[in-house]
Structure formats: structure tokens, C-alpha cells
Design an enzyme around this catalytic site. Structure first.
Site, mmCIF file in Angstrom:
data_model
loop_
_atom_site.group_PDB
_atom_site.id
_atom_site.type_symbol
_atom_site.label_atom_id
_atom_site.label_comp_id
_atom_site.label_asym_id
_atom_site.label_seq_id
_atom_site.Cartn_x
_atom_site.Cartn_y
_atom_site.Cartn_z
ATOM 1 N N GLU A 48 0.848 -1.200 0.000
ATOM 2 C CA GLU A 48 0.000 0.000 0.000
ATOM 3 C C GLU A 48 0.881 1.247 0.000
ATOM 4 O OE1 GLU A 48 -2.645 -0.490 3.356
ATOM 5 O OE2 GLU A 48 -3.601 -2.244 2.455
ATOM 6 N N HIS A 52 -7.765 1.414 2.100
ATOM 7 C CA HIS A 52 -7.617 0.957 3.490
ATOM 8 C C HIS A 52 -8.305 1.920 4.476
ATOM 9 C CE1 HIS A 52 -4.838 -1.655 6.217
ATOM 10 N NE2 HIS A 52 -5.997 -1.398 6.801
HETATM 11 N N1 LIG Z 1 -9.629 -2.480 6.687
HETATM 12 C C1 LIG Z 1 -9.449 -1.963 7.872
HETATM 13 O O1 LIG Z 1 -9.332 -0.768 8.035
HETATM 14 C C2 LIG Z 1 -9.405 -2.886 9.061
HETATM 15 C C3 LIG Z 1 -9.884 -2.426 10.288
HETATM 16 C C4 LIG Z 1 -9.860 -3.299 11.362
HETATM 17 C C5 LIG Z 1 -9.334 -4.562 11.233
HETATM 18 N N2 LIG Z 1 -8.834 -4.959 10.045
HETATM 19 C C6 LIG Z 1 -8.285 -6.301 9.876
HETATM 20 O O2 LIG Z 1 -9.331 -7.216 10.100
HETATM 21 C C7 LIG Z 1 -8.862 -8.283 10.873
HETATM 22 C C8 LIG Z 1 -10.005 -8.821 11.692
HETATM 23 O O3 LIG Z 1 -10.377 -7.864 12.653
HETATM 24 P P1 LIG Z 1 -11.153 -8.286 13.978
HETATM 25 O O4 LIG Z 1 -11.121 -7.119 14.873
HETATM 26 O O5 LIG Z 1 -12.463 -8.880 13.666
HETATM 27 O O6 LIG Z 1 -10.176 -9.397 14.526
HETATM 28 P P2 LIG Z 1 -10.497 -10.488 15.623
HETATM 29 O O7 LIG Z 1 -9.190 -10.955 16.124
HETATM 30 O O8 LIG Z 1 -11.488 -9.971 16.594
HETATM 31 O O9 LIG Z 1 -11.192 -11.654 14.784
HETATM 32 C C9 LIG Z 1 -10.499 -12.442 13.856
HETATM 33 C C10 LIG Z 1 -11.179 -13.787 13.824
HETATM 34 O O10 LIG Z 1 -10.577 -14.549 12.778
HETATM 35 C C11 LIG Z 1 -10.503 -15.880 13.240
HETATM 36 N N3 LIG Z 1 -9.534 -16.622 12.437
HETATM 37 C C12 LIG Z 1 -8.186 -16.649 12.557
HETATM 38 N N4 LIG Z 1 -7.659 -17.449 11.620
HETATM 39 C C13 LIG Z 1 -8.676 -17.934 10.889
HETATM 40 C C14 LIG Z 1 -8.763 -18.814 9.790
HETATM 41 N N5 LIG Z 1 -7.666 -19.342 9.235
HETATM 42 N N6 LIG Z 1 -9.977 -19.108 9.304
HETATM 43 C C15 LIG Z 1 -11.097 -18.576 9.870
HETATM 44 N N7 LIG Z 1 -11.073 -17.734 10.929
HETATM 45 C C16 LIG Z 1 -9.885 -17.418 11.430
HETATM 46 C C17 LIG Z 1 -10.139 -15.745 14.689
HETATM 47 O O11 LIG Z 1 -10.416 -16.928 15.414
HETATM 48 C C18 LIG Z 1 -11.005 -14.573 15.110
HETATM 49 O O12 LIG Z 1 -12.255 -14.979 15.607
HETATM 50 C C19 LIG Z 1 -7.734 -7.688 11.708
HETATM 51 O O13 LIG Z 1 -6.760 -8.652 12.025
HETATM 52 C C20 LIG Z 1 -7.173 -6.612 10.838
HETATM 53 O O14 LIG Z 1 -6.074 -7.126 10.121
HETATM 54 C C21 LIG Z 1 -8.853 -4.145 8.952
HETATM 55 O O1 LIG Z 2 -5.697 2.689 10.267
HETATM 56 C C1 LIG Z 2 -4.957 1.844 9.775
HETATM 57 O O2 LIG Z 2 -3.931 2.094 9.160
HETATM 58 C C2 LIG Z 2 -5.272 0.365 9.971
HETATM 59 C C3 LIG Z 2 -6.723 0.041 10.053
HETATM 60 C C4 LIG Z 2 -6.973 -1.437 10.228
HETATM 61 O O3 LIG Z 2 -6.413 -2.174 9.206
HETATM 62 C C5 LIG Z 2 -6.562 -1.986 11.541
HETATM 63 O O4 LIG Z 2 -5.772 -2.923 11.601
HETATM 64 O O5 LIG Z 2 -7.078 -1.481 12.540
#
Ligand SMILES: NC(=O)c1ccc[n+]([C@@H]2O[C@H](COP(=O)([O-])OP(=O)(O)OC[C@H]3O[C@@H](n4cnc5c(N)ncnc54)[C@H](O)[C@@H]3O)[C@@H](O)[C@H]2O)c1
Ligand SMILES: O=C(O)CC[C@@H](O)C(=O)O
Length: 480
Positions: free
Chosen positions: A322, A352
Site C-alpha cells: 500500500e 484501506h
Molecule cells: N480495513 C481496515 O481498516 C481494518 C480495520 C480493522 C481490522 N482490520 C483487519 O481485520 C482483521 C479482523 O479484525 P477483527 O477485529 O475482527 O479481529 P479479531 O481478532 O477480533 O477476529 C479475527 C477472527 O478470525 C478468526 N480466524 C483466525 N484465523 C482464521 C482462519 N484461518 N480461518 C477462519 N477464521 C480465522 C479468529 O479466530 C477470530 O475470531 C484484523 O486482524 C485486521 O487485520 C482491517
Molecule cells: O488505520 C490503519 O492504518 C489500519 C486500520 C486497520 O487495518 C486496523 O488494523 O485497525
């Protein structure tokens, strides 16, 4: 346990053993090297539960604590750190490695978001770093193990942006189902294209959620309220929200879902977890959404599935590589599939922004900054992602000649006995110790300590040779 991974300058009071001891000084025990220094207690940023008379751990003069914040950390977080009196430098973007290495040499605290990669090749230059704040959920960008083994604590904000991500997914599900992205682009280009072919209501459709954690479970509730049927797959056995149904395998989910949405962490098991074989298993005309991490989807395979008409649409918020900051270009220079991706129909490409709302960023800023302050000032590791969670009731100003000792050490037999022999020359009022893998963390409040004894105490702990970094600070002014 690896031995000294740090390149520590000789003759400055540090040992090149994997060692770190942080002593503190309070009130009359202020050991600052600054002749003008007086003890002061900055307003606590973390609410009324801290008594105003709480004594703060002072491994450094407060105003000497250097904080580097990258990637436009929210002002709420910046303000909390500035109010402490720390020196805060806040930059809007991430930094290229060479500039990051220069900056990280000096700082005690670094705050990042998802872009900055803090791997061993960077962290080995961070001679003074004691703590990393990830102002986001994901911590995959940090080498957590290396950090722990070098006495660097890492914090994140585990759920402050979950709702924002889930809401974006709801918006995208409807946007894809109605091809809104394409209609919007067409009309912006002056083209009237009133179509209903291939456009659907979401009511009654099946949403398949992969990863049913903070984001996935929020999304589940909202999707059901729009009349969607929700199924989910997670490696952990989790309680269903509403009437959502768990499925036993990813394949089962892919075969049933009209919309597949990914909310798993970036770990080796999730690398390219959606690739050609998985696209083959999906229903004809299904949609894929990914707002987890760019590595979770094999994007060239996605492009092929879209070109072949297997998928009716997709939404991507995250990419393997990114841009470092706003205004930078999103081209094949970053990912060699970018141009092909941009040409596809009914694909939503967002930069993102899943967690990018005012509410989420402010909440994250407050949560992570508070964790950093508690760690720097009190040694508290509650919520740390790579260290055992250790906390003790704070010392107060009514307790003269009390010192809090933080000793992060290799988790090997016999260390505690030897540490307690050293501390036992004083009155150990309270103590907590815990371990996580190879790393153990000890917090002890000891009393009847004279200023003159602290340096010896520190040195004795350092001489044990089991510390994860020796670098405290006020005693010899070298800091860490
Ligand atoms: N796009 C964004 O801005 C943004 C924002 C927040 C989080 N995220 C990403 O999203 C991900 C998930 O966020 P969250 O807060 O729900 O995380 P979380 O840790 O609460 O939930 C992740 C879930 O995935 C499950 N998991 C792990 N490996 C797995 C697999 N191989 N198959 C199926 N399930 C599996 C875990 O058991 C858990 O329940 C974060 O790790 C982060 O990388 C992105
Ligand atoms: O704000 C960011 O750069 C990351 C957001 C999201 O991917 C996270 O992991 O919370």
C-alpha cells in the site's frame, strides 16, 4: 532464546546481554540527571480512576521522553501524549526505511498504524525504544517476538474501529448488489445507464463471514437486520449472534454464500486463503469482500475469476503493498496487478479506510495513547499484545522512599529467586510477575530505599545477565 540481538554501544551503562531493567524514582528519590529537575505529576489522561496523588514511574525525565507518531495518528492520541509533557513528533505519512532508522534510533515511544513495518532490521536500531503503540487493530506489521525478546512492549486497540469496518461492509454489500460503483462512475462521465439486469436486493441472500471476531460478529448482526441469512466460519468455536449459523469448513461457506466477506488476521494460515481453488468453490455470480489484510486474497486469481464472470463483483480495502501516504499513486509499481484490477467492472477499490471514521480514530487515539502513558509512567502492561499482562496498585505520594522496579527478563529457572535476593535487602511491599513464552515481566514496589542504594540495586539486577535489555535511564542518564 537468542542472545543479544541488539547492537548496543559499549561503555554507556548498557550491557549487550538481552537485558532491560527500568527503575524509577519518585519525589525525593528523583534521580534525574537534570540539575533543575523537580518531580511533577502530569494530569492523568486516563480517567478518574487514577488518584491524583499517584506516583509515576520515572525511568526518564518526563520531558525527555521522545515520542514519534507516524501515519497521521489522530489528534486525540497526540494530545494525550503531549499533555504528559513528552516530546511528540507527529508525521502524516509512514517513512521510508532509511529515514525510519534515523528517527527510531532516538525515540522511547513509537506510534504507527498499518503501513509502517517494524521488523528486526528496523528495530535493531531502536536503542532507546521501550514501547510501540499500534494505533489500529492489526499488529502483523510488527515483529512481536523480536520486540518482546528485546524488552519492547507492544499495544494496539483491539476493537475501537470494528463497528466502522462492519458498517463499511454493509454499505459495500448493497453497493455491489446494485452495481452502484459503476453507475456512479458512468454518470460522472456523462453516461446515463439505467439497468436492472444483474442488480439485486440483499434481502434473503446469504452472507458468509470468514473470521467471526470483533468485526465479523458486528457485521453479522447488521446483516441479519437487513434480512440476510448469515453463516460464518472461524477456527475457534464461537457463539452465534442472532440466528447466524456456523459452518464447519471454509469450503462449506464458499459453496453456500452469495457474499463472502473476510475478517481474519494476517497470519501464515490466512496467507492467500482465497485463491483459485476457493474461487472455484464459490457460487456463480457471488461477490467477495476483503477488508482484512491484502495478503489474505490471491489478487491475480481474483482478477481471473472476475474476468471469467465467475464473480459478479468484489470490494477490496487492503492490498499486499500500500502507498505510504495520501497523494501517492496506486499503480503497478506497488503491485504488478494494479492496472488489471482497476479495469474490472463492479469492483470497489478503497484505500484501506475500513476503520477510518472520526469516531474510530478518536477512540483508538485515546485507547492506545492511554496504554502508552500507563506503560511509560507506571510500567503497566495491561492489554499488551506481546508481553505478560502485569499491573499493581499505584504507589502514591504518601509513600516516601518507595521505588517501583520493572525487570523484563528471560523466562529461565532461578531468575526470580536471584531477583528476590537482591530486592530482599529492602521491604518488598508488593510484587507481580508473569511470563509469556520466553519473556517474563516482574513489577515490584519496594520501600525503605535510599537514593544512594538505587544505582546498586539497578546494577545488581543488570549483573544477573538474564535481563532482556538493560537501559534504564535516569540512573546514568543514558536512557532507553
Ligand atoms: N480495513 C481496515 O481498516 C481494518 C480495520 C480493522 C481490522 N482490520 C483487519 O481485520 C482483521 C479482523 O479484525 P477483527 O477485529 O475482527 O479481529 P479479531 O481478532 O477480533 O477476529 C479475527 C477472527 O478470525 C478468526 N480466524 C483466525 N484465523 C482464521 C482462519 N484461518 N480461518 C477462519 N477464521 C480465522 C479468529 O479466530 C477470530 O475470531 C484484523 O486482524 C485486521 O487485520 C482491517
Ligand atoms: O488505520 C490503519 O492504518 C489500519 C486500520 C486497520 O487495518 C486496523 O488494523 O485497525
Amino acid at each position: 532464546m537468542p542472545t543479544a540481538a541488539r547492537d548496543i554501544p559499549q561503555g554507556n551503562g548498557h550491557s549487550d546481554s538481552l537485558a532491560r531493567t527500568v527503575s524509577n524514582s519518585f519525589g525525593t528519590l528523583d534521580l534525574s540527571t537534570s540539575p533543575t529537575a523537580t518531580f511533577h505529576s502530569p494530569q492523568s489522561s486516563y480517567g478518574g480512576h487514577q488518584k491524583p496523588s499517584t506516583k509515576q514511574l520515572k525511568p526518564f525525565q518526563t520531558q525527555d521522553v521522545k515520542v514519534l507518531l507516524l501515519e497521521n495518528v489522530n489528534k486525540t492520541g497526540q494530545d494525550i501524549l503531549r499533555k504528559q509533557g513528552y516530546q511528540v513528533e507527529a508525521l502524516k505519512s509512514s517513512l521510508p526505511d532509511d529515514q525510519l532508522i534515523e528517527k527510531i534510533r532516538d525515540v522511547h515511544v513509537i506510534g504507527i498504524r498499518s503501513k509502517t513495518q517494524l521488523r528486526a532490521n528496523i528495530l535493531k536500531h531502536a536503542k532507546n525504544l521501550i514501547v510501540i503503540g499500534c494505533f489500529c487493530i492489526g499488529t502483523n506489521q510488527v515483529d512481536l517476538q523480536y520486540a518482546a525478546e528485546n524488552g519492547i512492549c507492544v499495544f494496539n486497540s483491539p476493537f475501537s474501529n470494528s463497528r466502522s469496518v462492519a458498517e463499511l461492509m454493509i454499505g459495500e454489500i448493497i453497493t455491489l448488489a446494485r452495481q452502484l460503483g459503476d453507475r456512479n462512475n458512468e454518470l460522472h462521465n456523462g453516461v446515463w445507464n439505467k439497468v436492472s439486469a444483474g442488480c439485486w436486493e440483499v434481502r434473503g441472500k446469504t452472507l458468509g463471514i470468514v473470521g467471526y471476531g470483533h468485526v465479523g460478529s458486528q457485521l453479522s448482526v447488521m446483516a441479519e437486520s437487513m434480512g440476510m441469512k448469515v453463516i460464518f466460519y472461524d477456527v475457534v468455536n464461537l457463539m452465534s449472534m442472532g440466528v447466524a449459523s456456523p459452518v464447519h469448513t471454509l469450503e462449506e461457506l464458499l459453496r453456500q454464500a452469495d457474499f463472502v466477506t473476510l475478517h481474519v488476521p494476517e497470519i501464515p494460515e490466512t496467507m492467500n486463503m482465497i485463491s483459485t481453488a476457493q474461487f472455484d468453490q464459490m457460487k456463480q455470480g457471488a461477490y467477495l469482500l476483503n477488508a482484512s489484510r491484502g495478503s489474505v486474497v490471491d489478487i491475480p486469481a481474483l482478477i481471473k475469476a472476475m474476468q471469467a464472470g465467475k464473480l459478479a463483483g468484489a470490494a477490496l480495502d487492503v492490498y499486499p503493498n500500500e502507498p505510504g501516504g495520501n497523494g501517492e499513486h496506486f499503480t503497478n509499481n506497488l503491485n504488478d496487478f494494479t492496472e488489471d484490477l482497476r479495469k474490472l467492472k463492479n469492483i470497489l477499490l478503497t484505500p484501506h479506510i475500513g476503520g477510518s471514521t472520526e469516531e474510530a480514530q478518536s477512540a483508538i487515539g485515546a485507547e492506545v495513547a492511554d496504554s502508552l502513558v500507563k506503560y511509560v509512567n507506571l510500567g503497566t502492561t495491561s492489554g499488551a499484545v506481546n508481553m505478560p499482562e502485569v499491573t499493581l496498585r499505584s504507589l502514591t505520594m504518601d509513600e516516601p522512599n518507595h521505588v517501583r522496579v520493572i525487570y523484563i527478563h528471560k523466562n529461565v529457572p532461578g531468575v526470580l529467586r536471584r531477583v528476590n535476593e537482591i530486592l530482599g535487602d529492602h521491604n518488598v511491599d508488593k510484587q507481580m510477575t508473569d511470563s509469556r513464552g520466553d519473556v517474563a515481566y516482574l513489577m515490584a514496589d519496594i520501600s525503605s530505599v535510599n537514593v544512594s542504594e538505587i544505582k546498586d540495586l539497578y546494577q545488581s539486577l543488570e549483573d544477573l545477565g538474564t535481563s532482556l535489555y538493560t537501559g534504564s535511564s535516569t540512573l546514568d542518564g543514558v536512557g532507553r
